[in-house]
Design an enzyme around this catalytic site. Structure first.
Site, mmCIF file in Angstrom:
data_model
loop_
_atom_site.group_PDB
_atom_site.id
_atom_site.type_symbol
_atom_site.label_atom_id
_atom_site.label_comp_id
_atom_site.label_asym_id
_atom_site.label_seq_id
_atom_site.Cartn_x
_atom_site.Cartn_y
_atom_site.Cartn_z
ATOM 1 N N ARG A 127 0.812 -2.691 1.267
ATOM 2 C CA ARG A 127 -0.183 -1.625 1.157
ATOM 3 C C ARG A 127 0.462 -0.337 0.652
ATOM 4 O O ARG A 127 -0.195 0.480 0.015
ATOM 5 C CB ARG A 127 -0.852 -1.376 2.503
ATOM 6 C CG ARG A 127 -1.867 -2.432 2.901
ATOM 7 C CD ARG A 127 -2.814 -1.917 3.982
ATOM 8 N NE ARG A 127 -3.738 -2.959 4.418
ATOM 9 C CZ ARG A 127 -3.610 -3.674 5.518
ATOM 10 N NH1 ARG A 127 -2.580 -3.444 6.318
ATOM 11 N NH2 ARG A 127 -4.484 -4.593 5.850
ATOM 12 N N GLY A 128 1.735 -0.149 0.975
ATOM 13 C CA GLY A 128 2.432 1.068 0.540
ATOM 14 C C GLY A 128 2.432 1.210 -0.967
ATOM 15 O O GLY A 128 2.048 2.246 -1.514
#
Length: 333
Positions: A272-273
């Site tokens: 997700r980063g």
């Protein structure tokens, strides 16, 4: 009460940038704002929502649908008329039940007329606007999980007493809280797109200016708003331009590699980063009117996109923001 102009908020630039990014790219996944009380968290979110131009919706639709969405709406939407509505801004009360949030069967009509009629909840009211949750860290975990699921999918599905309803629910989720009163579970916090830390201003000049502006707004809200109208209109144009440019914004491979390298360097959990870094950097570039995403856009959004995704390191007690700054310096100088 008249709104406080968004452009008149003193300082808190990271929080304002995060909200602008979310306004340009709602798919960012919401904004989490942690910090001291009385630092303008709800004021900024409300001011941005009220700054945006009205939306068009079918006149008799309880779900705020666009005219072209009539066929997928649970309401009959018999009226062919379209009218303007303010951008929704919905406050979620701390003690709200799940039925209040997602919607429920209208029991009065069910008992009186034997009709199964769905009563929309707060998620329907927030469609195409903002859903604000103060003290989100005190909200029950299953409600936070539900909120994040709907915010990610853009759709709310309710099944009650043999009634099944599906409706659109696209909104910018803004949560705020004070870390001293408890933190969100890491797996829930990770699902927010951006995380912002706000602190009480320490500079005397900033605190004095805040008092001046609050006093001016309380004395004559209309005149105060007029003084800041040009600055607010400039922000509105910036958002409109950013939304238009976002569709054609490109991210070069070298910037994608920078994003992956940074996430590895700080030990960010999952992928997700990288995805949030990419979306936030695109939105930042679009807001600035640039043609493509560059490394400086990535660096600008890195703290808000990554600080809540770092693994705890027992050998490094420095804060996540410091760890990100250190990694940026080591990687990019």
């Amino acid at each position: 009460m008249a709104r406080f102009p968004f452009s008149a908020i003193v300082g808190q630039n990271e929080m304002k940038d995060a909200l602008l990014i979310a306004a340009v790219e709602p798919a960012i996944g919401g904004v989490m704002v942690f910090g001291d009380r009385g630092t303008g968290k709800s004021t900024a979110a409300r001011a941005l929502a009220q700054l945006l131009p009205p939306i068009s919706a079918v006149e008799d639709c309880r779900f705020g649908c666009l005219p072209e969405e009539k066929g997928t709406c649970p309401d009959p939407c018999t009226s062919g008329r379209v009218r303007k509505r303010p951008v929704p801004f919905v406050d979620l009360p701390l003690g709200a039940t799940e039925d209040r949030l997602v919607g429920a069967l209208d029991l009065e009509r069910a008992l009186r007329a034997g009709e199964k009629v769905f009563e929309p909840g707060l998620l329907a009211k927030a469609h195409r606007g903002f859903l604000y949750i103060d003290e989100i860290n005190l909200l029950e975990d299953h409600l936070v999980d539900l909120l994040l699921d709907v915010a990610a999918s853009g759709e709310n599905v309710v099944e009650r007493e043999g009634l099944s309803v599906r409706h659109r629910a696209r909104f910018v989720l803004v949560g705020s809280g004070n870390p001293e009163e408890g933190e969100l579970r890491p797996q829930l916090l990770d699902r927010f797109g951006l995380s912002v830390e706000v602190r009480t201003p320490e500079a005397i000049a900033d605190r004095v200016e805040i008092m001046r502006r609050c006093a001016a707004q309380e004395a004559d809200a209309e005149s105060f708003a007029k003084d800041w109208r040009a600055a607010d209109e400039a922000i509105l144009k910036q958002i409109a331009r950013g939304r238009k440019k976002l569709a054609t914004m490109t991210v070069p491979d070298d910037v994608l590699e920078d994003a992956a390298s940074l996430c590895i360097a700080v030990g960010a959990d999952g992928l997700r980063g990288e995805l949030t870094l990419m979306r936030a950097a695109k939105a930042m570039a679009a807001l600035k009117g640039d043609k493509a995403v560059r490394r400086d856009h990535l660096i600008a959004v890195a703290p808000m996109a990554l600080r809540h995704r770092l693994r705890r390191d027992v050998l490094d007690e420095t804060g996540s923001t410091v760890r990100i700054a250190r990694a940026l310096d080591e990687l990019f100088g």
